[in-house]
Enzyme design. Structure first.
Site, PDB file in Angstrom:
ATOM      1  NE  ARG A  72      -3.692   0.130   2.914  1.00 44.24           N
ATOM      2  CZ  ARG A  72      -4.048   0.311   3.942  1.00 44.24           C
ATOM      3  NH1 ARG A  72      -4.062  -0.615   4.841  1.00 44.24           N
ATOM      4  NH2 ARG A  72      -4.777   1.400   4.326  1.00 44.24           N
ATOM      5  CG  HIS A 121      -7.680   5.992  11.718  1.00 48.29           C
ATOM      6  ND1 HIS A 121      -8.909   5.860  10.770  1.00 48.29           N
ATOM      7  CD2 HIS A 121      -8.148   6.112  12.983  1.00 48.29           C
ATOM      8  CE1 HIS A 121      -9.806   5.876  11.593  1.00 48.29           C
ATOM      9  NE2 HIS A 121      -9.543   5.839  12.777  1.00 48.29           N
ATOM     10  CB  SER A 239     -17.919   4.200   4.638  1.00 43.56           C
ATOM     11  OG  SER A 239     -16.629   3.869   5.652  1.00 43.56           O
ATOM     12  CG  ASN A 263     -19.465   9.156  -0.302  1.00 40.19           C
ATOM     13  OD1 ASN A 263     -19.611   8.432  -1.073  1.00 40.19           O
ATOM     14  ND2 ASN A 263     -18.942   8.737   0.567  1.00 40.19           N
ATOM     15  N   PRO A 264     -20.066   9.778  -3.486  1.00 47.09           N
ATOM     16  CG  PRO A 264     -18.662   8.558  -4.894  1.00 47.09           C
ATOM     17  CD  PRO A 264     -18.752   9.661  -3.820  1.00 47.09           C
ATOM     18  CB  ALA A 281     -13.292  14.106  -3.461  1.00 41.07           C
TER      19      ALA A 281
HETATM   20  C1  BV8 Z   1     -10.994   1.934  19.165  1.00 37.13           C
HETATM   21  C2  BV8 Z   1      -5.732   2.534   9.820  1.00 37.13           C
HETATM   22  C3  BV8 Z   1     -10.956   1.536  21.431  1.00 37.13           C
HETATM   23  C4  BV8 Z   1      -5.313   1.057   9.071  1.00 37.13           C
HETATM   24  C5  BV8 Z   1      -8.023   2.269  10.094  1.00 37.13           C
HETATM   25  C6  BV8 Z   1     -17.357   2.641  18.965  1.00 37.13           C
HETATM   26  C7  BV8 Z   1     -16.583   3.666  19.709  1.00 37.13           C
HETATM   27  C8  BV8 Z   1     -15.279   3.243  19.599  1.00 37.13           C
HETATM   28  C9  BV8 Z   1     -14.726   2.298  18.964  1.00 37.13           C
HETATM   29  C10 BV8 Z   1     -15.730   1.431  18.247  1.00 37.13           C
HETATM   30  C11 BV8 Z   1     -17.155   1.696  18.292  1.00 37.13           C
HETATM   31  N1  BV8 Z   1     -17.774   0.552  17.791  1.00 37.13           N
HETATM   32  C12 BV8 Z   1     -16.843  -0.178  17.132  1.00 37.13           C
HETATM   33  C13 BV8 Z   1     -15.402   0.239  17.412  1.00 37.13           C
HETATM   34  C14 BV8 Z   1     -14.365  -0.824  17.142  1.00 37.13           C
HETATM   35  C15 BV8 Z   1     -13.885  -0.112  15.683  1.00 37.13           C
HETATM   36  C16 BV8 Z   1     -14.937   0.242  14.745  1.00 37.13           C
HETATM   37  O1  BV8 Z   1     -15.423   1.412  14.708  1.00 37.13           O
HETATM   38  N2  BV8 Z   1     -15.299  -0.911  14.088  1.00 37.13           N
HETATM   39  C17 BV8 Z   1     -16.329  -0.621  13.094  1.00 37.13           C
HETATM   40  C18 BV8 Z   1     -16.094  -1.301  11.905  1.00 37.13           C
HETATM   41  C19 BV8 Z   1     -17.740  -0.819  13.872  1.00 37.13           C
HETATM   42  N3  BV8 Z   1     -13.007   1.005  16.075  1.00 37.13           N
HETATM   43  C20 BV8 Z   1     -11.751   0.683  16.434  1.00 37.13           C
HETATM   44  O2  BV8 Z   1     -11.473  -0.307  16.798  1.00 37.13           O
HETATM   45  C21 BV8 Z   1     -10.882   1.977  16.713  1.00 37.13           C
HETATM   46  N4  BV8 Z   1     -10.193   1.912  17.938  1.00 37.13           N
HETATM   47  O3  BV8 Z   1     -12.026   2.052  19.254  1.00 37.13           O
HETATM   48  O4  BV8 Z   1     -10.071   1.559  20.266  1.00 37.13           O
HETATM   49  C22 BV8 Z   1      -9.763   1.505  22.361  1.00 37.13           C
HETATM   50  C23 BV8 Z   1      -9.983   2.581  23.385  1.00 37.13           C
HETATM   51  C24 BV8 Z   1      -8.861   2.700  24.262  1.00 37.13           C
HETATM   52  C25 BV8 Z   1      -7.915   1.744  24.485  1.00 37.13           C
HETATM   53  C26 BV8 Z   1      -7.870   0.907  23.658  1.00 37.13           C
HETATM   54  C27 BV8 Z   1      -8.705   0.424  22.713  1.00 37.13           C
HETATM   55  C28 BV8 Z   1      -9.673   2.076  15.619  1.00 37.13           C
HETATM   56  C29 BV8 Z   1     -10.222   2.084  14.264  1.00 37.13           C
HETATM   57  C30 BV8 Z   1      -9.109   2.714  13.406  1.00 37.13           C
HETATM   58  C31 BV8 Z   1      -8.838   1.427  12.464  1.00 37.13           C
HETATM   59  N5  BV8 Z   1      -7.781   1.986  11.428  1.00 37.13           N
HETATM   60  N6  BV8 Z   1      -7.189   2.633   9.351  1.00 37.13           N
HETATM   61  C32 BV8 Z   1      -5.384   0.914   7.843  1.00 37.13           C
HETATM   62  O5  BV8 Z   1      -5.532   1.832   6.915  1.00 37.13           O
HETATM   63  O6  BV8 Z   1      -5.012  -0.246   7.204  1.00 37.13           O
HETATM   64  S1  BV8 Z   1      -9.874   2.377   9.801  1.00 37.13           S
HETATM   65  C33 BV8 Z   1      -9.835   2.624   8.132  1.00 37.13           C
HETATM   66  O7  BV8 Z   1     -11.310   2.393   7.841  1.00 37.13           O
HETATM   67  C34 BV8 Z   1      -9.724   3.877   7.571  1.00 37.13           C
HETATM   68  O8  BV8 Z   1      -8.773   4.620   8.290  1.00 37.13           O
HETATM   69  C35 BV8 Z   1     -11.157   4.715   7.922  1.00 37.13           C
HETATM   70  O9  BV8 Z   1     -11.283   5.222   9.120  1.00 37.13           O
HETATM   71  C36 BV8 Z   1     -12.182   3.307   7.996  1.00 37.13           C
HETATM   72  C37 BV8 Z   1     -13.223   3.490   6.933  1.00 37.13           C
HETATM   73  O10 BV8 Z   1     -12.489   3.814   5.634  1.00 37.13           O
HETATM   74  P1  BV8 Z   1     -13.091   4.837   4.779  1.00 37.13           P
HETATM   75  O11 BV8 Z   1     -11.847   6.071   4.914  1.00 37.13           O
HETATM   76  O12 BV8 Z   1     -14.435   5.388   5.245  1.00 37.13           O
HETATM   77  O13 BV8 Z   1     -13.116   4.349   3.482  1.00 37.13           O
HETATM   78  P2  BV8 Z   1     -14.014   3.217   3.157  1.00 37.13           P
HETATM   79  O14 BV8 Z   1     -13.408   2.246   1.877  1.00 37.13           O
HETATM   80  O15 BV8 Z   1     -14.892   2.778   4.284  1.00 37.13           O
HETATM   81  O16 BV8 Z   1     -15.116   4.201   2.224  1.00 37.13           O
HETATM   82  C38 BV8 Z   1     -14.653   4.938   1.267  1.00 37.13           C
HETATM   83  C39 BV8 Z   1     -15.986   5.966   1.041  1.00 37.13           C
HETATM   84  O17 BV8 Z   1     -15.463   6.596  -0.160  1.00 37.13           O
HETATM   85  C40 BV8 Z   1     -17.132   5.237   0.753  1.00 37.13           C
HETATM   86  O18 BV8 Z   1     -18.091   5.943   1.374  1.00 37.13           O
HETATM   87  C41 BV8 Z   1     -17.213   5.590  -0.888  1.00 37.13           C
HETATM   88  O19 BV8 Z   1     -18.604   5.891  -1.331  1.00 37.13           O
HETATM   89  C42 BV8 Z   1     -16.338   6.987  -1.089  1.00 37.13           C
HETATM   90  N7  BV8 Z   1     -15.730   7.225  -2.279  1.00 37.13           N
HETATM   91  C43 BV8 Z   1     -15.137   6.063  -3.103  1.00 37.13           C
HETATM   92  N8  BV8 Z   1     -14.666   7.067  -4.250  1.00 37.13           N
HETATM   93  C44 BV8 Z   1     -15.020   8.247  -4.020  1.00 37.13           C
HETATM   94  C45 BV8 Z   1     -15.457   8.496  -2.700  1.00 37.13           C
HETATM   95  N9  BV8 Z   1     -15.823   9.686  -2.132  1.00 37.13           N
HETATM   96  C46 BV8 Z   1     -15.517  10.789  -2.765  1.00 37.13           C
HETATM   97  N10 BV8 Z   1     -15.062  10.631  -3.933  1.00 37.13           N
HETATM   98  C47 BV8 Z   1     -14.811   9.575  -4.637  1.00 37.13           C
HETATM   99  N11 BV8 Z   1     -13.986   9.473  -5.818  1.00 37.13           N
END
Ligand code: BV8
Ligand code: ZN
Length: 299
Positions: A72, A121, A239, A263-264, A281
């Site tokens: 990546r 992140h 997302s 966002n599309p 974007a």
């Molecule tokens: C934590 C780095 C606790 C790594 C990433 C409630 C509160 C707190 C936590 C949680 C909670 N509920 C659940 C949790 C746990 C979890 C979580 O949220 N799970 C989800 C799945 C339910 N959260 C965690 O674990 C977080 N930590 O809570 O710790 C804690 C506290 C104290 C002590 C110890 C522990 C940590 C989360 C971070 C994970 N790391 N990234 C890597 O990159 O490999 S997350 C990663 O996915 C991204 O960074 C981003 O944040 C996330 C989603 O990705 P997006 O950026 O949204 O991308 P995605 O592909 O999903 O979507 C793309 C979008 O773009 C789409 O909407 C699409 O339509 C759009 N798009 C496409 N093309 C275009 C476009 N838009 C515009 N123009 C275009 N051309």
């Protein structure tokens, strides 16, 4: 994207004094960097990103996870900021009180000229020891990996001269995924054994925040402070499902700031935003900047 929405959004941007631009992987999609959900291609396509982006996965198979992040990182090095990144930098230049908060681990905002994006992140360009947290050199970085913030902007020449940040509208070939050259370990399966820490010998890990790991306190605090005191929040290309980052647009709305989404696709943030610009974007943001200030689009 309908014109009325663009007009409303432009009026909000034109009078804003403290803007937060909150970005996700969709921001870099048109630079050819796969979104997080699409990030698993090729050798890793049989894995779930949420399962691979965890400490347990690294513990279990460090070479698989390190190989994935290296591939990546190389894809990002081969990509360029797109016209959307340039438009965000133009907003920052026009509105001194603006802050970029990103979930992305690439450096495309920096290379487009954004001064100091808040990385919720982490970054692909800040590996560290998995045991003693000592910053580690990037595998292709000739320096000794000194303090992370002393490193030249990544993607630019190693001598630290300004990175080549000319945005290519639409990315290298309209968002075709960039291939940073396959990172292949000895087994040819994409698994690359991580380097060892120069101080304690433990495996070096990517400098990103994995699922189940706490976000960097200072970054989260800065993001919440900015969102709770802004007069406009733009959420672009996310997302909106990963917490606590996904809370940021909601914080702005709770404190009374209007929220514009770019966002599309539909997202859970549809219910939060005041203006929803359905589109990519790299097309919508330059149009928004031009409508707000008449700034000619980045050609
Ligand atoms: C934590 C780095 C606790 C790594 C990433 C409630 C509160 C707190 C936590 C949680 C909670 N509920 C659940 C949790 C746990 C979890 C979580 O949220 N799970 C989800 C799945 C339910 N959260 C965690 O674990 C977080 N930590 O809570 O710790 C804690 C506290 C104290 C002590 C110890 C522990 C940590 C989360 C971070 C994970 N790391 N990234 C890597 O990159 O490999 S997350 C990663 O996915 C991204 O960074 C981003 O944040 C996330 C989603 O990705 P997006 O950026 O949204 O991308 P995605 O592909 O999903 O979507 C793309 C979008 O773009 C789409 O909407 C699409 O339509 C759009 N798009 C496409 N093309 C275009 C476009 N838009 C515009 N123009 C275009 N051309
Ligand atoms: Zn160490």
């Amino acid at each position: 994207m309908e014109q009325a929405g663009l007009r409303d959004a432009a009026a909000l941007v034109g009078r804003a004094r403290r803007v937060v631009v909150f970005t996700g992987a969709g921001m870099s999609a048109e630079s050819g960097v796969p979104t997080f959900r699409d990030a698993l291609t090729g050798l890793w396509r049989r894995f779930d990103p949420q399962a691979l982006a965890t400490p347990e996965a690294f513990e279990d198979d460090p070479a698989l996870v390190w190989g994935w992040y290296e591939s990546r990182r190389r894809a990002v090095l081969s990509a360029r900021p797109n016209a959307g990144h340039a438009a965000v930098a133009a907003i920052e230049a026009r509105v001194p009180g603006s802050v970029v908060v990103t979930q992305n681990v690439d450096d495309l905002h920096e290379r487009a000229g954004s001064a100091a994006p808040v990385h919720l992140h982490g970054s692909l360009f800040a590996p560290r020891c998995s045991a003693c947290a000592r910053p580690a050199p990037l595998p292709d970085d000739p320096t000794d990996g000194g303090p992370v913030d002393s490193r030249p902007l990544h993607g630019g020449p190693a001598d630290g001269s300004p990175a080549d940040s000319r945005p290519l509208p639409g990315g290298p070939a309209d968002g075709q995924p960039v291939d940073g050259g396959s990172v292949d370990g000895p087994a040819g399966d994409g698994r690359v054994p991580p380097p060892e820490c120069a101080r304690c010998g433990a495996p070096v890990r990517p400098g990103v925040v994995w699922f189940g790991e706490a976000l960097p306190e200072a970054a989260l605090e800065a993001a919440v402070d900015a969102a709770s005191s802004c007069d406009l929040l733009l959420t672009v290309g996310t997302s909106g499902v990963v917490y606590p980052a996904a809370e940021i647009p909601r914080v702005a709305a709770r404190f009374g700031a209007p929220v514009i989404q770019v966002n599309p696709q539909e997202t859970p943030l549809d219910e939060v935003c005041d203006v929803n610009l359905r589109g990519p974007a790299a097309r919508v943001l330059p149009a928004l900047v031009e409508a707000a200030w008449g700034v000619p689009r980045v050609s």
